[in-house]
Design an enzyme around this catalytic site. Sequence first.
Site, PDB file in Angstrom:
ATOM      1  N   SER A 136       0.314   1.077  -4.312  1.00 57.17           N
ATOM      2  CA  SER A 136       0.726   1.730  -3.077  1.00 57.17           C
ATOM      3  C   SER A 136       1.291   3.100  -3.418  1.00 57.17           C
ATOM      4  CB  SER A 136       1.810   0.881  -2.393  1.00 57.17           C
ATOM      5  OG  SER A 136       2.463   1.606  -1.373  1.00 57.17           O
ATOM      6  N   TYR A 149      10.745  -3.438  -2.625  1.00 55.33           N
ATOM      7  CA  TYR A 149       9.289  -3.270  -2.602  1.00 55.33           C
ATOM      8  C   TYR A 149       8.871  -2.082  -3.478  1.00 55.33           C
ATOM      9  CZ  TYR A 149       4.569  -2.457  -0.814  1.00 55.33           C
ATOM     10  OH  TYR A 149       3.211  -2.257  -0.712  1.00 55.33           O
TER      11      TYR A 149
END
Length: 244
Positions: A136, A149
């Site tokens: 990501s 995260y």
Amino acid sequence: MPQRTPGLTLITGASSGIGAATARLLASRGYPLLLLARRLDRLEALDLPNTLCREADVTDRAALLAAVAEAEARFGPVESLVNNAGVMLLGTVAEQDPEEWDRMLDVNVKGVLNGIHAVVKGMVERRRGTIVNVSSTSGRKTYPSHVAYVGTKHAVHALSENLREELAPHNVRVTLIAPGACNTELQSVTTNEAIKQGFEEWKASIGGVILQPEEVAESIRFALEMPQHVCIRELMLASTNQPV
């Protein structure tokens, strides 16, 4: 079609989103596939040719090894791994349940390592293979309420680069694909409703246009189909109007 006959490709988290889009694209190009996810019915509903679907959580090393052995007996050795399974649970450190940190570390970091472990020895022995870790933009940037995260995705970036250095002498490629905001189920699993609403408001503020899973799948295909001596080390992509 690819210039050469593609070998067996393993895709984790293949029941939806980027994983399912990649499975559909590669199947259309003649790849034999091993698809893994916790939702077997969703895998089977894809109804793809030359495909073995198995229920497996990436945190279960034994299940991954068993599925790989079964698929290789049918299709030959795993040539490519698309390490796609992941979970995004957002919240501030002060308020988020630490069990959500555990889940993300187990899936996003240990799960990636488990996928690698299931295939890398054979790739090294054959001196051929490609490992694609789907990460990501959170592996390069930070965002509000993303601390745990972001930590897991920075870990994927770091381990991918170190793994590439380790495997390069064995002619095994490691590619990192880092999408920005994408229209998948990932945001829906966040338990904080205020954060979910904030995401929808942010998306509207940039015109509502974010990546589609099929666009990310195309970047994975591109990396896989380069000649073996060409390694796309890292590919970061986002919608043009995503500013960060």
